[in-house]
Enzyme design. Structure first.
Site, mmCIF file in Angstrom:
data_model
loop_
_atom_site.group_PDB
_atom_site.id
_atom_site.type_symbol
_atom_site.label_atom_id
_atom_site.label_comp_id
_atom_site.label_asym_id
_atom_site.label_seq_id
_atom_site.Cartn_x
_atom_site.Cartn_y
_atom_site.Cartn_z
ATOM 1 N N HIS A 27 0.592 -1.228 -0.364
ATOM 2 C CA HIS A 27 0.059 -0.077 0.185
ATOM 3 C C HIS A 27 0.618 1.468 0.083
ATOM 4 C CE1 HIS A 27 -3.287 3.050 1.040
ATOM 5 N NE2 HIS A 27 -2.833 3.045 1.925
ATOM 6 N N HIS A 52 3.928 6.702 5.709
ATOM 7 C CA HIS A 52 2.304 7.428 5.754
ATOM 8 C C HIS A 52 1.770 7.133 6.378
ATOM 9 C CE1 HIS A 52 0.973 5.181 2.714
ATOM 10 N NE2 HIS A 52 -0.969 5.710 3.578
ATOM 11 N N GLU A 56 1.042 6.199 12.187
ATOM 12 C CA GLU A 56 -0.424 5.868 12.904
ATOM 13 C C GLU A 56 -1.199 4.461 13.138
ATOM 14 O OE1 GLU A 56 -4.669 5.905 10.684
ATOM 15 O OE2 GLU A 56 -2.951 7.905 9.886
ATOM 16 N N ASP A 57 0.426 3.292 12.397
ATOM 17 C CA ASP A 57 0.103 2.174 12.621
ATOM 18 C C ASP A 57 1.520 1.237 13.577
ATOM 19 O OD1 ASP A 57 -2.675 2.260 10.750
ATOM 20 O OD2 ASP A 57 -1.635 1.796 8.759
ATOM 21 N N ASP A 105 -2.792 8.015 -1.661
ATOM 22 C CA ASP A 105 -3.630 7.198 -1.065
ATOM 23 C C ASP A 105 -4.844 6.990 -0.696
ATOM 24 O OD1 ASP A 105 -3.726 5.485 1.679
ATOM 25 O OD2 ASP A 105 -4.214 7.042 2.894
#
Length: 176
Positions: A27, A52, A56-57, A105
């Site tokens: 991704h 990116h 966040e993850d 994205d």
């Protein structure tokens, strides 16, 4: 720097898979490719696109990104995780770049939406049609805007979409 960002992101997302079953790293790699090839952004944007989702993850922080890739990249990555704040600020070169990467994205997410449950497909398609397609248009990304609209129609109105796709196919068959 791009190779380093790819290796870092690959390691950070090691063992994680998307709903489709493919390795997660595909991704951010696709987002970076869209940002560079389809939008025309440069190295810093490619690096930010690769990174990116790391903050966040995963357990990595914006500070970790700053230490490894510098404050400019960290600021872009931070902006991508806080898009609503960026969209509310004055438009600057950096904010524009963040928005462009976010559009890349979204485009990749729309291209791979088949693996999501139907209710999420419709929600994401609707959000795309009302937020991201107009943003792409305003940013001068007309081909991407059109693709986002087409993909949104595919999930919001699948019967209409299939009918239109058949008409286009039939027309091409008749005229080629």
């Amino acid at each position: 720097m791009i190779r380093r960002a790819f290796e870092f992101a690959r390691e950070a997302h090691q063992g994680v898979r998307r709903k489709s079953g493919e390795p997660y790293i595909l991704h951010p790699l696709a987002v970076a490719k869209i940002a560079v090839k389809e939008i025309g952004l440069g190295t810093k944007s490619a690096v930010a696109a690769l990174l990116h989702d790391v903050v966040e993850d995963t357990d990595y922080t914006v500070e970790d990104i700053a230490n490894l890739f510098g404050p400019k990249i960290a600021s872009l990555v931070d902006g991508l995780t806080k898009i609503s704040e960026v969209m509310g600020s004055n438009t600057t070169k950096q904010a524009e770049r963040v928005i462009l990467i976010k559009i890349a994205d979204r485009l990749h997410n729309m291209r791979t939406l088949d693996s999501m449950p139907e209710h999420k497909q419709v929600k994401i398609a609707s959000e795309t049609l009302y937020i991201y397609a107009p943003l792409a248009h305003r940013m001068g990304l007309h081909a991407i805007k059109t693709e986002l609209e087409d993909l949104s129609l595919k999930y919001e109105n699948p019967v209409e979409y299939q009918e239109l796709e058949k008409r286009i196919h039939d027309y091409r068959d008749e005229h080629t």
